[in-house]
Design a protein around this motif. Structure first.
Motif, PDB file in Angstrom:
ATOM      1  N   CYS A   1      32.560  82.534  29.202  1.00  0.00           N
ATOM      2  CA  CYS A   1      33.034  81.156  29.342  1.00  0.00           C
ATOM      3  C   CYS A   1      32.749  80.625  30.743  1.00  0.00           C
ATOM      4  CB  CYS A   1      34.531  81.069  29.037  1.00  0.00           C
ATOM      5  SG  CYS A   1      34.951  81.168  27.293  1.00  0.00           S
ATOM      6  N   ILE A   2      32.887  81.488  31.740  1.00  0.00           N
ATOM      7  CA  ILE A   2      32.555  81.085  33.109  1.00  0.00           C
ATOM      8  C   ILE A   2      31.077  80.760  33.204  1.00  0.00           C
ATOM      9  CG2 ILE A   2      32.450  81.871  35.506  1.00  0.00           C
ATOM     10  CD1 ILE A   2      34.899  83.643  34.879  1.00  0.00           C
ATOM     11  N   GLN A   3      30.240  81.618  32.593  1.00  0.00           N
ATOM     12  CA  GLN A   3      28.794  81.399  32.635  1.00  0.00           C
ATOM     13  C   GLN A   3      28.401  80.089  31.971  1.00  0.00           C
ATOM     14  OE1 GLN A   3      25.076  82.730  30.061  1.00  0.00           O
ATOM     15  NE2 GLN A   3      26.303  84.483  30.689  1.00  0.00           N
ATOM     16  N   THR A   4      28.995  79.814  30.792  1.00  0.00           N
ATOM     17  CA  THR A   4      28.578  78.656  29.999  1.00  0.00           C
ATOM     18  C   THR A   4      29.403  77.404  30.292  1.00  0.00           C
ATOM     19  OG1 THR A   4      30.031  79.344  28.175  1.00  0.00           O
ATOM     20  CG2 THR A   4      27.759  80.146  28.150  1.00  0.00           C
ATOM     21  N   GLN A   5      30.372  77.512  31.202  1.00  0.00           N
ATOM     22  CA  GLN A   5      31.237  76.401  31.574  1.00  0.00           C
ATOM     23  C   GLN A   5      32.014  75.862  30.369  1.00  0.00           C
ATOM     24  OE1 GLN A   5      29.416  73.501  34.250  1.00  0.00           O
ATOM     25  NE2 GLN A   5      27.827  74.995  34.782  1.00  0.00           N
ATOM     26  N   ASN A   6      32.489  76.798  29.560  1.00  0.00           N
ATOM     27  CA  ASN A   6      33.391  76.478  28.461  1.00  0.00           C
ATOM     28  C   ASN A   6      34.772  77.043  28.770  1.00  0.00           C
ATOM     29  OD1 ASN A   6      30.558  77.157  26.574  1.00  0.00           O
ATOM     30  ND2 ASN A   6      31.608  75.196  26.404  1.00  0.00           N
ATOM     31  N   THR A   7      35.742  76.705  27.944  1.00  0.00           N
ATOM     32  CA  THR A   7      37.056  77.316  28.077  1.00  0.00           C
ATOM     33  C   THR A   7      37.317  78.199  26.871  1.00  0.00           C
ATOM     34  OG1 THR A   7      38.377  75.668  26.892  1.00  0.00           O
ATOM     35  CG2 THR A   7      37.833  75.206  29.204  1.00  0.00           C
ATOM     36  N   ILE A   8      38.215  79.135  27.034  1.00  0.00           N
ATOM     37  CA  ILE A   8      38.544  80.072  25.967  1.00  0.00           C
ATOM     38  C   ILE A   8      39.188  79.359  24.782  1.00  0.00           C
ATOM     39  CG2 ILE A   8      40.879  80.653  26.722  1.00  0.00           C
ATOM     40  CD1 ILE A   8      38.196  83.188  25.635  1.00  0.00           C
ATOM     41  N   LEU A   9      39.701  78.135  24.990  1.00  0.00           N
ATOM     42  CA  LEU A   9      40.366  77.378  23.929  1.00  0.00           C
ATOM     43  C   LEU A   9      39.381  76.613  23.042  1.00  0.00           C
ATOM     44  CD1 LEU A   9      43.391  75.956  25.953  1.00  0.00           C
ATOM     45  CD2 LEU A   9      43.316  77.998  24.498  1.00  0.00           C
ATOM     46  N   GLU A  10      38.129  76.488  23.485  1.00  0.00           N
ATOM     47  CA  GLU A  10      37.134  75.768  22.685  1.00  0.00           C
ATOM     48  C   GLU A  10      36.707  76.616  21.493  1.00  0.00           C
ATOM     49  OE1 GLU A  10      34.021  73.587  24.922  1.00  0.00           O
ATOM     50  OE2 GLU A  10      35.064  74.314  26.698  1.00  0.00           O
ATOM     51  N   LYS A  11      36.769  76.045  20.319  1.00  0.00           N
ATOM     52  CA  LYS A  11      36.490  76.809  19.098  1.00  0.00           C
ATOM     53  C   LYS A  11      34.995  76.956  18.832  1.00  0.00           C
ATOM     54  CE  LYS A  11      40.820  75.526  16.797  1.00  0.00           C
ATOM     55  NZ  LYS A  11      41.431  74.884  15.597  1.00  0.00           N
ATOM     56  N   ASN A  12      34.214  75.979  19.193  1.00  0.00           N
ATOM     57  CA  ASN A  12      32.792  75.973  18.847  1.00  0.00           C
ATOM     58  C   ASN A  12      31.922  76.275  20.065  1.00  0.00           C
ATOM     59  OD1 ASN A  12      33.328  75.192  16.133  1.00  0.00           O
ATOM     60  ND2 ASN A  12      33.634  73.093  16.846  1.00  0.00           N
ATOM     61  N   ARG A  13      32.147  77.444  20.630  1.00  0.00           N
ATOM     62  CA  ARG A  13      31.356  77.809  21.800  1.00  0.00           C
ATOM     63  C   ARG A  13      30.336  78.893  21.468  1.00  0.00           C
ATOM     64  NH1 ARG A  13      36.401  79.943  22.292  1.00  0.00           N
ATOM     65  NH2 ARG A  13      36.564  82.196  22.628  1.00  0.00           N
ATOM     66  N   GLY A  14      29.997  79.053  20.175  1.00  0.00           N
ATOM     67  CA  GLY A  14      28.956  80.002  19.773  1.00  0.00           C
ATOM     68  C   GLY A  14      29.535  81.374  19.505  1.00  0.00           C
ATOM     69  N   LEU A  15      28.672  82.392  19.615  1.00  0.00           N
ATOM     70  CA  LEU A  15      29.047  83.780  19.353  1.00  0.00           C
ATOM     71  C   LEU A  15      30.172  84.217  20.253  1.00  0.00           C
ATOM     72  CD1 LEU A  15      28.393  86.583  18.076  1.00  0.00           C
ATOM     73  CD2 LEU A  15      26.786  86.902  19.967  1.00  0.00           C
ATOM     74  N   THR A  16      31.260  84.702  19.686  1.00  0.00           N
ATOM     75  CA  THR A  16      32.362  85.205  20.491  1.00  0.00           C
ATOM     76  C   THR A  16      32.093  86.650  20.881  1.00  0.00           C
ATOM     77  OG1 THR A  16      33.668  86.139  18.704  1.00  0.00           O
ATOM     78  CG2 THR A  16      33.949  83.789  19.161  1.00  0.00           C
ATOM     79  N   MET A  17      32.632  87.065  21.975  1.00  0.00           N
ATOM     80  CA  MET A  17      32.382  88.400  22.469  1.00  0.00           C
ATOM     81  C   MET A  17      33.116  89.463  21.644  1.00  0.00           C
ATOM     82  SD  MET A  17      30.328  87.175  24.285  1.00  0.00           S
ATOM     83  CE  MET A  17      29.568  88.768  24.421  1.00  0.00           C
ATOM     84  N   LEU A  18      34.039  89.019  20.777  1.00  0.00           N
ATOM     85  CA  LEU A  18      34.657  89.992  19.862  1.00  0.00           C
ATOM     86  C   LEU A  18      33.624  90.538  18.880  1.00  0.00           C
ATOM     87  CD1 LEU A  18      37.987  88.125  19.061  1.00  0.00           C
ATOM     88  CD2 LEU A  18      37.650  90.028  20.640  1.00  0.00           C
ATOM     89  N   ASP A  19      32.529  89.793  18.701  1.00  0.00           N
ATOM     90  CA  ASP A  19      31.452  90.223  17.818  1.00  0.00           C
ATOM     91  C   ASP A  19      30.296  90.831  18.591  1.00  0.00           C
ATOM     92  OD1 ASP A  19      32.827  89.047  15.653  1.00  0.00           O
ATOM     93  OD2 ASP A  19      32.026  87.100  16.219  1.00  0.00           O
ATOM     94  N   SER A  20      30.402  90.917  19.903  1.00  0.00           N
ATOM     95  CA  SER A  20      29.279  91.320  20.718  1.00  0.00           C
ATOM     96  C   SER A  20      29.160  92.840  20.837  1.00  0.00           C
ATOM     97  CB  SER A  20      29.403  90.721  22.122  1.00  0.00           C
ATOM     98  OG  SER A  20      29.020  89.375  22.092  1.00  0.00           O
ATOM     99  N   PRO A  21      27.992  93.281  21.278  1.00  0.00           N
ATOM    100  CA  PRO A  21      27.716  94.718  21.326  1.00  0.00           C
ATOM    101  C   PRO A  21      28.546  95.466  22.355  1.00  0.00           C
ATOM    102  CG  PRO A  21      25.698  93.402  21.355  1.00  0.00           C
ATOM    103  CD  PRO A  21      26.826  92.464  21.575  1.00  0.00           C
ATOM    104  N   LYS A  22      28.860  96.682  22.008  1.00  0.00           N
ATOM    105  CA  LYS A  22      29.555  97.592  22.910  1.00  0.00           C
ATOM    106  C   LYS A  22      29.106  99.008  22.600  1.00  0.00           C
ATOM    107  CE  LYS A  22      33.330  97.097  19.656  1.00  0.00           C
ATOM    108  NZ  LYS A  22      32.644  96.066  18.886  1.00  0.00           N
TER     109      LYS A  22
END
Length: 246
Positions: free
Chosen positions: A224-245
Protein backbone atom coordinates in the motif's frame (compact mmCIF):
# COMPACT_ATOMS: atom_id res chain seq x y z
CA UNK A 1 11.84 -37.64 -3.47
CA UNK A 2 13.65 -34.83 -5.31
CA UNK A 3 14.78 -31.86 -3.24
CA UNK A 4 13.10 -28.51 -3.90
CA UNK A 5 15.10 -25.28 -3.92
CA UNK A 6 13.52 -21.82 -4.11
CA UNK A 7 15.04 -19.95 -7.09
CA UNK A 8 12.85 -16.83 -7.10
CA UNK A 9 12.93 -14.82 -3.86
CA UNK A 10 12.59 -11.14 -3.03
CA UNK A 11 14.19 -9.88 0.17
CA UNK A 12 13.77 -6.56 1.95
CA UNK A 13 16.14 -5.18 -0.71
CA UNK A 14 13.38 -5.37 -3.32
CA UNK A 15 12.41 -1.97 -2.01
CA UNK A 16 8.74 -1.46 -0.98
CA UNK A 17 8.01 -4.88 -2.48
CA UNK A 18 9.85 -7.64 -0.61
CA UNK A 19 9.33 -8.11 3.11
CA UNK A 20 11.68 -11.03 3.85
CA UNK A 21 14.69 -10.22 6.00
CA UNK A 22 17.74 -12.08 4.76
CA UNK A 23 18.58 -13.79 8.06
CA UNK A 24 15.01 -15.08 8.34
CA UNK A 25 14.88 -16.12 4.68
CA UNK A 26 17.99 -18.24 4.98
CA UNK A 27 16.88 -19.55 8.36
CA UNK A 28 13.56 -20.70 6.91
CA UNK A 29 15.37 -22.59 4.14
CA UNK A 30 17.47 -24.34 6.76
CA UNK A 31 14.39 -25.09 8.86
CA UNK A 32 12.83 -26.78 5.82
CA UNK A 33 16.03 -28.81 5.25
CA UNK A 34 16.81 -27.13 1.94
CA UNK A 35 20.44 -27.27 0.86
CA UNK A 36 20.36 -24.02 -1.15
CA UNK A 37 18.33 -20.87 -1.77
CA UNK A 38 18.51 -18.00 -4.26
CA UNK A 39 18.20 -14.26 -3.93
CA UNK A 40 16.60 -12.48 -6.91
CA UNK A 41 15.80 -8.93 -5.91
CA UNK A 42 14.37 -6.47 -8.41
CA UNK A 43 17.10 -4.86 -10.49
CA UNK A 44 19.76 -4.72 -7.77
CA UNK A 45 22.51 -6.48 -5.82
CA UNK A 46 22.05 -4.53 -2.58
CA UNK A 47 21.53 -7.59 -0.40
CA UNK A 48 23.94 -10.01 -2.06
CA UNK A 49 26.93 -9.72 0.31
CA UNK A 50 24.73 -9.98 3.40
CA UNK A 51 22.88 -12.92 1.83
CA UNK A 52 26.11 -14.72 0.92
CA UNK A 53 27.56 -14.30 4.39
CA UNK A 54 24.34 -15.44 6.08
CA UNK A 55 24.12 -18.53 3.88
CA UNK A 56 27.68 -19.51 4.79
CA UNK A 57 26.94 -18.92 8.47
CA UNK A 58 23.89 -21.18 8.37
CA UNK A 59 25.39 -23.85 6.10
CA UNK A 60 23.16 -23.15 3.08
CA UNK A 61 24.43 -22.88 -0.51
CA UNK A 62 23.85 -19.30 -1.77
CA UNK A 63 22.58 -18.85 -5.32
CA UNK A 64 23.18 -15.28 -6.46
CA UNK A 65 20.67 -13.82 -8.88
CA UNK A 66 18.53 -10.86 -9.87
CA UNK A 67 15.15 -10.23 -11.45
CA UNK A 68 16.07 -7.80 -14.21
CA UNK A 69 13.86 -5.39 -16.11
CA UNK A 70 13.98 -5.83 -19.90
CA UNK A 71 13.25 -2.70 -21.94
CA UNK A 72 10.54 -2.82 -24.62
CA UNK A 73 13.04 -1.49 -27.12
CA UNK A 74 16.69 -0.79 -26.29
CA UNK A 75 17.94 0.41 -22.92
CA UNK A 76 18.97 3.66 -24.62
CA UNK A 77 15.37 4.43 -25.67
CA UNK A 78 13.63 6.70 -23.17
CA UNK A 79 10.70 8.22 -25.02
CA UNK A 80 7.78 9.36 -22.90
CA UNK A 81 4.66 7.29 -23.43
CA UNK A 82 6.58 4.59 -25.27
CA UNK A 83 9.38 3.23 -23.11
CA UNK A 84 7.85 3.16 -19.64
CA UNK A 85 6.88 -0.50 -20.00
CA UNK A 86 9.19 -3.45 -19.39
CA UNK A 87 9.26 -7.20 -18.78
CA UNK A 88 11.03 -9.39 -16.23
CA UNK A 89 13.65 -12.12 -16.44
CA UNK A 90 15.41 -14.05 -13.68
CA UNK A 91 19.21 -14.33 -14.03
CA UNK A 92 21.15 -16.72 -11.79
CA UNK A 93 24.94 -16.83 -11.55
CA UNK A 94 26.22 -20.33 -12.30
CA UNK A 95 29.85 -19.51 -11.48
CA UNK A 96 32.25 -16.61 -10.89
CA UNK A 97 32.08 -15.55 -14.54
CA UNK A 98 28.30 -15.39 -14.32
CA UNK A 99 28.50 -13.37 -11.11
CA UNK A 100 30.80 -10.82 -12.74
CA UNK A 101 28.62 -10.65 -15.85
CA UNK A 102 25.49 -10.15 -13.76
CA UNK A 103 27.22 -7.27 -11.96
CA UNK A 104 27.98 -5.73 -15.36
CA UNK A 105 24.38 -6.10 -16.52
CA UNK A 106 23.02 -4.49 -13.36
CA UNK A 107 25.58 -1.67 -13.48
CA UNK A 108 24.80 -0.78 -17.11
CA UNK A 109 21.08 -1.04 -16.36
CA UNK A 110 21.43 1.64 -13.68
CA UNK A 111 23.96 3.92 -15.37
CA UNK A 112 22.69 3.79 -18.97
CA UNK A 113 19.28 2.11 -19.01
CA UNK A 114 17.50 3.77 -16.09
CA UNK A 115 14.04 4.99 -17.08
CA UNK A 116 11.54 4.47 -14.24
CA UNK A 117 13.46 1.22 -13.59
CA UNK A 118 17.06 0.07 -14.16
CA UNK A 119 16.55 -1.62 -17.55
CA UNK A 120 18.58 -4.07 -19.56
CA UNK A 121 17.93 -5.22 -23.14
CA UNK A 122 18.55 -8.27 -25.29
CA UNK A 123 21.78 -6.89 -26.73
CA UNK A 124 23.24 -6.45 -23.24
CA UNK A 125 22.18 -9.99 -22.32
CA UNK A 126 23.89 -11.30 -25.45
CA UNK A 127 27.09 -9.51 -24.51
CA UNK A 128 27.20 -10.73 -20.90
CA UNK A 129 25.35 -14.08 -21.00
CA UNK A 130 28.27 -16.36 -20.15
CA UNK A 131 27.94 -18.15 -16.81
CA UNK A 132 24.29 -17.17 -16.36
CA UNK A 133 21.12 -19.25 -16.16
CA UNK A 134 17.94 -17.49 -17.27
CA UNK A 135 14.39 -18.20 -16.04
CA UNK A 136 11.32 -16.73 -17.72
CA UNK A 137 10.08 -15.08 -14.48
CA UNK A 138 6.51 -14.24 -13.45
CA UNK A 139 3.36 -13.33 -15.38
CA UNK A 140 5.12 -10.07 -16.30
CA UNK A 141 7.94 -12.08 -17.84
CA UNK A 142 9.51 -11.43 -21.24
CA UNK A 143 7.96 -14.62 -22.63
CA UNK A 144 4.98 -15.07 -20.31
CA UNK A 145 3.25 -11.71 -20.73
CA UNK A 146 2.86 -12.07 -24.53
CA UNK A 147 1.36 -15.53 -23.97
CA UNK A 148 -1.26 -14.06 -21.63
CA UNK A 149 -2.04 -11.31 -24.16
CA UNK A 150 -2.57 -13.83 -26.97
CA UNK A 151 0.69 -12.92 -28.74
CA UNK A 152 1.86 -16.52 -28.97
CA UNK A 153 4.14 -15.99 -31.96
CA UNK A 154 5.96 -13.13 -30.22
CA UNK A 155 6.38 -15.25 -27.08
CA UNK A 156 7.74 -18.15 -29.12
CA UNK A 157 10.23 -15.93 -30.95
CA UNK A 158 11.40 -14.44 -27.66
CA UNK A 159 11.84 -17.89 -26.12
CA UNK A 160 13.84 -19.08 -29.12
CA UNK A 161 16.11 -16.06 -28.93
CA UNK A 162 16.72 -16.45 -25.19
CA UNK A 163 17.49 -20.14 -25.66
CA UNK A 164 20.06 -19.22 -28.34
CA UNK A 165 21.62 -16.54 -26.12
CA UNK A 166 22.01 -18.62 -22.99
CA UNK A 167 22.50 -22.02 -24.60
CA UNK A 168 21.29 -25.55 -23.82
CA UNK A 169 20.06 -26.13 -20.25
CA UNK A 170 20.59 -22.45 -19.41
CA UNK A 171 17.14 -21.09 -20.27
CA UNK A 172 14.06 -22.41 -18.42
CA UNK A 173 10.37 -21.65 -18.70
CA UNK A 174 9.20 -20.84 -15.18
CA UNK A 175 5.99 -22.27 -13.73
CA UNK A 176 4.36 -20.82 -10.62
CA UNK A 177 1.19 -21.64 -8.71
CA UNK A 178 -0.36 -18.95 -6.52
CA UNK A 179 -4.01 -18.69 -5.60
CA UNK A 180 -6.01 -15.90 -7.21
CA UNK A 181 -3.18 -14.48 -9.34
CA UNK A 182 -4.97 -13.45 -12.54
CA UNK A 183 -4.12 -15.46 -15.68
CA UNK A 184 -1.55 -17.65 -13.93
CA UNK A 185 -3.20 -20.95 -14.87
CA UNK A 186 -3.48 -19.76 -18.47
CA UNK A 187 0.21 -18.82 -18.40
CA UNK A 188 1.21 -22.23 -17.02
CA UNK A 189 -0.83 -24.08 -19.65
CA UNK A 190 0.72 -22.10 -22.48
CA UNK A 191 4.24 -22.36 -21.05
CA UNK A 192 3.94 -26.15 -20.86
CA UNK A 193 2.76 -26.24 -24.48
CA UNK A 194 5.63 -23.98 -25.52
CA UNK A 195 8.08 -26.19 -23.65
CA UNK A 196 6.87 -29.25 -25.57
CA UNK A 197 6.94 -27.46 -28.91
CA UNK A 198 10.45 -26.00 -28.56
CA UNK A 199 12.00 -28.66 -26.33
CA UNK A 200 12.75 -26.15 -23.59
CA UNK A 201 13.05 -27.28 -19.94
CA UNK A 202 10.58 -26.24 -17.25
CA UNK A 203 11.33 -25.17 -13.68
CA UNK A 204 8.88 -24.81 -10.78
CA UNK A 205 9.31 -21.69 -8.63
CA UNK A 206 7.37 -19.36 -6.37
CA UNK A 207 7.59 -15.60 -6.67
CA UNK A 208 8.26 -15.22 -2.94
CA UNK A 209 8.00 -11.80 -1.30
CA UNK A 210 7.62 -12.87 2.33
CA UNK A 211 8.37 -15.92 4.42
CA UNK A 212 5.41 -17.09 6.50
CA UNK A 213 1.63 -16.88 6.24
CA UNK A 214 1.53 -14.60 9.27
CA UNK A 215 3.56 -12.01 7.31
CA UNK A 216 0.77 -11.47 4.79
CA UNK A 217 -0.91 -8.48 6.42
CA UNK A 218 2.35 -6.61 7.02
CA UNK A 219 3.34 -7.21 3.41
CA UNK A 220 0.01 -5.91 2.18
CA UNK A 221 0.59 -2.70 4.10
CA UNK A 222 4.06 -2.43 2.57
CA UNK A 223 2.53 -2.66 -0.91
CA UNK A 224 0.00 0.00 0.00
CA UNK A 225 2.91 2.34 0.72
CA UNK A 226 4.42 1.49 -2.67
CA UNK A 227 1.18 1.99 -4.60
CA UNK A 228 -0.06 4.95 -2.51
CA UNK A 229 -3.24 3.15 -1.53
CA UNK A 230 -4.73 2.56 1.89
CA UNK A 231 -5.49 -0.77 3.49
CA UNK A 232 -9.19 0.23 3.57
CA UNK A 233 -9.48 0.46 -0.23
CA UNK A 234 -11.25 -2.62 -1.56
CA UNK A 235 -10.20 -2.42 -5.21
CA UNK A 236 -6.46 -2.16 -4.95
CA UNK A 237 -5.70 -5.33 -6.97
CA UNK A 238 -4.07 -8.54 -5.75
CA UNK A 239 -4.00 -8.68 -1.97
CA UNK A 240 -0.91 -9.96 -0.26
CA UNK A 241 -2.99 -12.63 1.49
CA UNK A 242 -2.91 -14.33 -1.91
CA UNK A 243 0.75 -13.59 -2.58
CA UNK A 244 3.66 -16.00 -2.63
CA UNK A 245 5.48 -17.13 0.46
CA UNK A 246 7.94 -19.87 1.34
Amino acid sequence: MAEFVHLHNHSEFSLLDGLAKIKDLVGRAKELHMSAIAITDHGNFYGVIKFYQECLRQGIKPIIGCEVYVANRSLQDKEAGVDKGYNHLILLAENETGYKNLMKIITVSHLEGYYYKPRTDIELLEKYHEGLICLSACISGYVTEPLIEGQDELAENRAIRLAKIFGPDHFYLELQRHQKVPNLELANTKLISLSRKLGLPLVATNDNHYIRKDDAEAHEILLCIQTQNTILEKNRGLTMLDSPKI
